[in-house]
Scaffold this active site. Structure first.
Site, PDB file in Angstrom:
ATOM      1  N   GLY A  38       3.292  -1.823   1.300  1.00  0.00           N
ATOM      2  CA  GLY A  38       3.130  -1.418  -0.098  1.00  0.00           C
ATOM      3  C   GLY A  38       2.557  -0.017  -0.238  1.00  0.00           C
ATOM      4  O   GLY A  38       2.992   0.767  -1.090  1.00  0.00           O
ATOM      5  N   CYS A  39       1.586   0.306   0.608  1.00  0.00           N
ATOM      6  CA  CYS A  39       0.939   1.614   0.545  1.00  0.00           C
ATOM      7  C   CYS A  39       1.902   2.719   0.987  1.00  0.00           C
ATOM      8  O   CYS A  39       1.895   3.821   0.432  1.00  0.00           O
ATOM      9  CB  CYS A  39      -0.326   1.616   1.402  1.00  0.00           C
ATOM     10  SG  CYS A  39      -1.520   0.366   0.849  1.00  0.00           S
ATOM     11  N   THR A  40       2.736   2.410   1.967  1.00  0.00           N
ATOM     12  CA  THR A  40       3.745   3.364   2.412  1.00  0.00           C
ATOM     13  C   THR A  40       4.753   3.615   1.294  1.00  0.00           C
ATOM     14  O   THR A  40       5.066   4.768   0.968  1.00  0.00           O
ATOM     15  CB  THR A  40       4.447   2.846   3.683  1.00  0.00           C
ATOM     16  OG1 THR A  40       3.471   2.739   4.731  1.00  0.00           O
ATOM     17  CG2 THR A  40       5.569   3.770   4.117  1.00  0.00           C
TER      18      THR A  40
END
Length: 149
Positions: A38-40
């Site tokens: 998700g952060c990527t």
């Protein structure tokens, strides 16, 4: 609501200081961890729309509890044109109240609730998103920023 002055270590062997950005809009996005799916995805979306944010006099900074070393690798891997702020002591996480209990694989863990804050050129918090779901979020932020420039 005015945001109190703060400084923090960031990538590029630099220090972020809020007052250095007077007259410019800021997007501070808090994310749980470098190199997670998700952060990527969220960081790539900020990268892809970076030029549009710049046209709106807006600077972007990602913030997590990861170390500067981890941030440097994450930034290089994704070719991010903006810097990442390291908050291992949770100073900024607490200031913006983004820490919460989460369920991960059946265990309760304390972590960052994915959240984004827009601060205007006067240093005032003008919009916040909490409990963010990544799809469409960065576009929503850009649409909002265009209304305050």
């Amino acid at each position: 609501m005015p945001v109190p002055e703060f400084s923090a270590a960031m990538t590029g062997n630099q220090t972020f200081t809020l007052s250095d950005f007077r007259g410019k809009n800021l997007v501070l996005y808090f994310y749980p961890k470098d190199n997670t799916p998700g952060c990527t995805t969220e960081s790539i979306q900020f990268r892809e729309l970076f030029a549009e944010f710049q046209k709106s006099n807006t600077f972007i900074f990602g913030i997590s509890r990861d170390s500067i070393r981890s941030h440097e690798g994450f930034k290089a891997k994704l070719e991010m044109p903006f810097d990442l702020i390291s908050d291992p002591e949770e100073t900024l996480c607490l200031m913006f109240n983004v820490m919460k209990m989460k369920n991960m694989y059946g265990k309760q863990l304390r972590g960052i609730d994915r959240s984004t804050f827009v601060i205007d050129g006067a240093g005032t918090l003008v919009k916040e998103w909490r409990g963010v779901k990544v799809p469409g979020h960065v576009t929503d932020i850009l649409d909002f920023v265009k209304t305050i420039t």
